[in-house]
Design an enzyme around this catalytic site. Sequence first.
Site, PDB file in Angstrom:
ATOM      1  N   LYS A 144      28.749  35.783  32.607  1.00  0.00           N
ATOM      2  CA  LYS A 144      30.115  35.231  32.696  1.00  0.00           C
ATOM      3  C   LYS A 144      30.281  34.084  31.690  1.00  0.00           C
ATOM      4  O   LYS A 144      29.294  33.542  31.196  1.00  0.00           O
ATOM      5  CB  LYS A 144      30.385  34.700  34.115  1.00  0.00           C
TER       6      LYS A 144
HETATM    7  C1  PLP Z   1      36.231  40.381  38.925  1.00  0.00           C
HETATM    8  C2  PLP Z   1      34.895  40.156  39.581  1.00  0.00           C
HETATM    9  N1  PLP Z   1      34.856  39.804  40.877  1.00  0.00           N
HETATM   10  C3  PLP Z   1      33.694  39.577  41.511  1.00  0.00           C
HETATM   11  C4  PLP Z   1      32.490  39.706  40.857  1.00  0.00           C
HETATM   12  C5  PLP Z   1      31.220  39.536  41.629  1.00  0.00           C
HETATM   13  O1  PLP Z   1      30.414  38.493  41.161  1.00  0.00           O
HETATM   14  P1  PLP Z   1      28.836  38.516  41.374  1.00  0.00           P
HETATM   15  O2  PLP Z   1      28.252  39.493  40.419  1.00  0.00           O
HETATM   16  O3  PLP Z   1      28.433  37.097  41.060  1.00  0.00           O
HETATM   17  O4  PLP Z   1      28.561  38.860  42.777  1.00  0.00           O
HETATM   18  C6  PLP Z   1      32.477  40.044  39.502  1.00  0.00           C
HETATM   19  C7  PLP Z   1      31.198  40.186  38.783  1.00  0.00           C
HETATM   20  O5  PLP Z   1      31.041  40.931  37.866  1.00  0.00           O
HETATM   21  C8  PLP Z   1      33.710  40.278  38.843  1.00  0.00           C
HETATM   22  O6  PLP Z   1      33.765  40.622  37.552  1.00  0.00           O
END
Ligand code: PLP
Length: 369
Positions: A186
């Site tokens: 990210k």
């Molecule tokens: C739009 C969106 N929401 C939620 C998430 C979930 O995050 P995490 O991978 O930290 O659980 C992501 C991760 O790629 C995402 O792109």
Amino acid sequence: MAIKFLDLKKQYLDIKGEIETAISNVVESSAFVGGSEVSAFGEEFSEFLGGSVRTLGVANGTDALEIAIESLALPKDSVVLVPANTFAASAEAVVRNGLRVQFVDCGADYTMDLADLESKITEQTSAILAVHLYGQSARIEEILEIAKEKNLRVIEDCAQAHEAKFKGQCVGTFGDIATFSFYPGKNLGAYGDGGAIVSRDSVLLRKCEEIAHHGGLKKYEHRIVGRNSRLDNLQAAILRVKLRHLAAWNTRRRKVAKLYFEGFKDCDSIILPEVKDSCFCVWHLFVIRIKNRDAVMTYLKQKGIEYGLHYPIALPNCPAFSHQSYVVESSTPNASAWQEEILSLPMGEHLIDEEVKEVIEAVKDAVCG
Ligand SMILES: Cc1ncc(COP(=O)(O)O)c(C=O)c1O
């Protein structure tokens, strides 16, 4: 020349000294869970978002969504409107809370289409999950107006939008509650998993804290049935270092996007992302649309240029979210058609101008001949 989609090694080498000091301080302190880095990061991140919200660190962005939604105590089986074009976590968090998902189509900026959103609101709808996708704010002002009129809660998923703004205000500070992911790739990424929930509403945030900390704010006080979801001290220390660089990295991402826009402006076969005037986009991803995608991907591979697909299958077309009891059937034609056309080009502060120009040349060669 090989061109990377993302280059975390290069980023690390640029800030190696700061990172190593931060890591060794945590290891020396032996405070690995719930230490001072976590609270300091929470304060700095809240400040970074403009100071109107407070931050609770959690284990990842998926937990952040799940816990944030749980804290709202939405009526069981009620319907949450979720964009069809997003990562699976957004919809998973709704279903895992015993709620139903209704997918909303995306518009030309790839965030929720407002007309489709409005048309799908019924008596059963309880909330809107607005995702600020690819680094761009959703149409959050209008979403808030619609939500107010229909008495719906608004959750913002800001996993891809650290520092993105709508009319100068950071995303994550508009809705009832908002979530971030610090997955390594990210714009602000940890060296492992990490996430955060932010809100202006201290009661909601306290509820999230209870849920994430085994149901209580004090050790062995289990007021409700909770779970374990914590941002650890090491990740928080790393995030504190990286937060200091985030604005500069996002500035560079914006410069890369500008080069892409200039480079592709004379090529009608490439559909460029639409950016709203009111939006300060931080370009987590730069997504174009083309008809002959397979040929372009083959050509880029030959040239050593990495690319991505976000997302190859729109959520309503994934087995987990099609024709299931927890999904309200609805059509999302743009998301379904565009899943065949979207292509994410290399994006990040690691790219030098020459590399961006090489990507532009290669894509144009492959698309326009
Ligand atoms: C739009 C969106 N929401 C939620 C998430 C979930 O995050 P995490 O991978 O930290 O659980 C992501 C991760 O790629 C995402 O792109």
